[in-house]
Design a protein around this motif. Sequence first.
Motif, short mmCIF file in Angstrom:
data_model
loop_
_atom_site.label_atom_id
_atom_site.label_comp_id
_atom_site.label_asym_id
_atom_site.label_seq_id
_atom_site.Cartn_x
_atom_site.Cartn_y
_atom_site.Cartn_z
N CYS A 145 2.40 -7.92 -29.01
CA CYS A 145 1.42 -7.38 -29.97
C CYS A 145 0.08 -7.03 -29.32
O CYS A 145 -0.67 -6.22 -29.86
CB CYS A 145 1.17 -8.36 -31.11
N LYS B 139 5.98 1.93 -43.52
CA LYS B 139 6.30 2.62 -42.28
C LYS B 139 5.58 1.99 -41.10
O LYS B 139 4.37 1.76 -41.17
CB LYS B 139 5.88 4.09 -42.41
N GLY C 25 3.67 1.64 -37.60
CA GLY C 25 2.79 2.49 -36.83
C GLY C 25 3.55 3.01 -35.62
O GLY C 25 4.65 2.53 -35.32
#
Length: 211
Positions: free
Chosen positions: A121, A160, A162
């Motif tokens: 991340c 959705k 990214g």
Amino acid sequence: MEAKALLAALFCAATAHAGAADPPEIVQRTCVRCHGDNGVAAVPDTPHLDGQLASYLLDALDKHQKGKLPTEVPDHVPARLSLPELTAIAEFYAGSKASRPKQEADGQKVARGEVVFRNRCEECHPDNGREGDKDGPRLAAQNLPYMLKQIRLFVSGKRKFGFLQDEAYKGLSDADLEAVAHFFAAQDQVAPPQPKKKKRKKAEEPENPVK
Ligand code: HEC
Ligand code: HEC
């Protein structure tokens, strides 16, 4: 992508004229009920907006207005709001210096989540989530139940991903994803000051300590 570039250009044009941020009228009238006076959420399971990146906020406002983000709030971002008005809202929250409340995070999950964070991340949510890159938002000290819910929405396909964010999630278990949300929740929104004494202490130590 193109729409985003256009938004960014308009954003610059609009902010060139913006003064110091007072809460826009719409914010005072409706948003405060859930997002608080200054972007620190006033009701549970609601994202904090204070100190978020203005570009991310503007993009999220635009998506909410067009019905592109899942929401349970009726008429969340009313269609009548113009781009300059959305820009003023984004600016106001981005400029808010309020601080988010400390949250209960599970220590073991935070530790496991840090490993996931470093591997998967950090690229787009750098500095322990205090910054955002590649259109990713800041996540440090974000509301934990809110993040858990968004992660489930991403995984289920209802929100959705990214750009390339789906790659980052690939192969992670529910427990990994839950852990990394605890990691973000446990971070300070603003980096704590570094202890200053370190350098001097080092100078006092012998160069080559004999063991
Ligand atoms: C009834 C409560 C409520 C009201 C009123 C409300 N919001 Fe929200 N807002 C939420 C919740 C809950 C979410 C989380 C996503 C969702 O369910 O929509 C959210 C998400 C957002 C997000 C996305 C944050 C992120 O990190 O992705 C933005 C931006 C936002 N709201 C702006 C506004 C603005 C501007 C107004 C006023 C015009 C407003 N909201 C009014 C509850 C509310
Ligand atoms: C390649 C870049 C990238 C990587 C890597 C990435 N993200 Fe993101 N993340 C994004 C973008 C972009 C968004 C905004 C999505 C949108 O436009 O709705 C986002 C949004 C989010 C959100 C929603 C925040 C909000 O306020 O609504 C959460 C939660 C999140 N990411 C968690 C994670 C976790 C956990 C990881 C690691 C497993 C991760 N992300 C890795 C780019 C990334």
